[in-house]
Design an enzyme around this catalytic site. Structure first.
Site, PDB file in Angstrom:
ATOM      1  N   SER A  41      12.542  15.812  -2.207  1.00 56.20           N
ATOM      2  CA  SER A  41      12.661  17.248  -2.004  1.00 56.20           C
ATOM      3  C   SER A  41      14.117  17.623  -1.791  1.00 56.20           C
ATOM      4  O   SER A  41      15.012  16.787  -1.943  1.00 56.20           O
ATOM      5  CB  SER A  41      11.801  17.660  -0.810  1.00 56.20           C
ATOM      6  OG  SER A  41      11.718  19.051  -0.704  1.00 56.20           O
ATOM      7  N   ASN A  42      14.358  18.878  -1.458  1.00 66.11           N
ATOM      8  CA  ASN A  42      15.685  19.399  -1.159  1.00 66.11           C
ATOM      9  C   ASN A  42      15.711  19.942   0.262  1.00 66.11           C
ATOM     10  O   ASN A  42      14.684  20.401   0.746  1.00 66.11           O
ATOM     11  CB  ASN A  42      16.000  20.582  -2.081  1.00 66.11           C
ATOM     12  CG  ASN A  42      16.429  20.182  -3.454  1.00 66.11           C
ATOM     13  OD1 ASN A  42      16.260  19.034  -3.870  1.00 66.11           O
ATOM     14  ND2 ASN A  42      16.982  21.120  -4.171  1.00 66.11           N
ATOM     15  N   HIS A  43      16.871  19.967   0.877  1.00 60.47           N
ATOM     16  CA  HIS A  43      17.017  20.691   2.134  1.00 60.47           C
ATOM     17  C   HIS A  43      16.907  22.181   1.859  1.00 60.47           C
ATOM     18  O   HIS A  43      17.589  22.704   0.976  1.00 60.47           O
ATOM     19  CB  HIS A  43      18.396  20.429   2.751  1.00 60.47           C
ATOM     20  CG  HIS A  43      18.504  19.085   3.396  1.00 60.47           C
ATOM     21  ND1 HIS A  43      17.734  18.721   4.470  1.00 60.47           N
ATOM     22  CD2 HIS A  43      19.280  18.027   3.108  1.00 60.47           C
ATOM     23  CE1 HIS A  43      18.038  17.495   4.829  1.00 60.47           C
ATOM     24  NE2 HIS A  43      18.980  17.039   4.015  1.00 60.47           N
TER      25      HIS A  43
END
Ligand code: C5P
Length: 220
Positions: free
Chosen positions: A29-31
């Site tokens: 995922s991404n921050h």
């Protein structure tokens, strides 16, 4: 009183990260806190818009009066955003989309105890660019994207404006101490016609400034 200048208008916002399965319990995922996108959705609803918020998983509560469409992956986000995009007046792409996903997610939980060579790689493939895809199919919509840059902030945002066929890029200097997960933001609004230098302010205040400028573009 609150101005109801978005009465009768329809707004689509993407927000939060996307989550891409490695196996049924793991993901890449991404921050992304989702704060900026949720602030825009909340402000638009307060100003009278019919708001659809297509959101990856966040810790935030759904804003009042907003149609929430929860998604996990970039491909799910694209499908839901596409549906909301068709009839909207303003589309804001604030999501931190994972640019890639595991090519073949495992159907069962990967177990430890296998050899390191079996663990050596997760094959990745590129995800669709949601903003670029919908920007390319734009008709009447005002399209707003975001750019987080560490250098050449304006130049990179202008390139993104063209590449993604957006009407406005909210350019954010992530080399400084504001940006991801923070409550304040320092941005420039980059449009074909020029650049607006917006002073540092809270995300809810900035949400209203972004909407003010998108509304100006609606009436052009
Ligand atoms: O190219 P970059 O990821 O820096 O562009 C950021 C902008 O593009 C943001 O508005 C983001 O929501 C959007 N984007 C997207 N789909 C992707 C990657 C980025 O909609 N796969």
């Amino acid at each position: 009183g609150v101005k109801r200048d978005l009465e009768g208008r329809s707004i689509m916002v993407t927000a939060g990260p996307t989550v891409e399965a490695i196996d049924p319990v793991r993901f890449i995922s991404n921050h992304s806190s989702g704060k900026m996108g949720y602030a825009i959705a909340r402000a638009a609803a307060r100003r009278g818009a019919d708001v659809t918020l297509v959101s990856g998983p966040t810790a935030l509560d759904a804003p009042d009066g907003v149609r929430m469409v929860p998604v996990q992956s970039a491909r799910e986000m694209l499908a839901e955003a596409e549906e909301a995009f068709t009839d909207c007046d303003i589309a804001v792409f604030a999501a931190a989309v994972s640019d890639m996903r595991p090519k073949n997610p495992a159907g069962r939980k990967l177990k430890k105890g296998v050899s390191d060579s079996e663990l050596a790689s997760i094959e990745l493939v590129e995800n669709p660019d949601i903003l670029a895809t919908l920007g390319a199919s734009k008709a009447h919509q005002v399209v707003v994207g975001f750019a987080a840059e560490t250098n050449d902030v304006i130049e990179n945002a202008q390139a993104k404006l063209h590449r993604k066929n957006a009407d406005m890029i909210v350019a954010n200097d992530v080399g400084s101490d504001v940006g991801f997960g923070t409550d304040d933001n320092k941005v420039w609004l980059v449009e074909e016609a020029g650049i607006i230098d917006v002073p540092r302010m809270s995300k809810p205040e900035l949400a209203d400034i972004i909407l003010d400028n998108a509304i100006r573009r609606l009436s052009e």
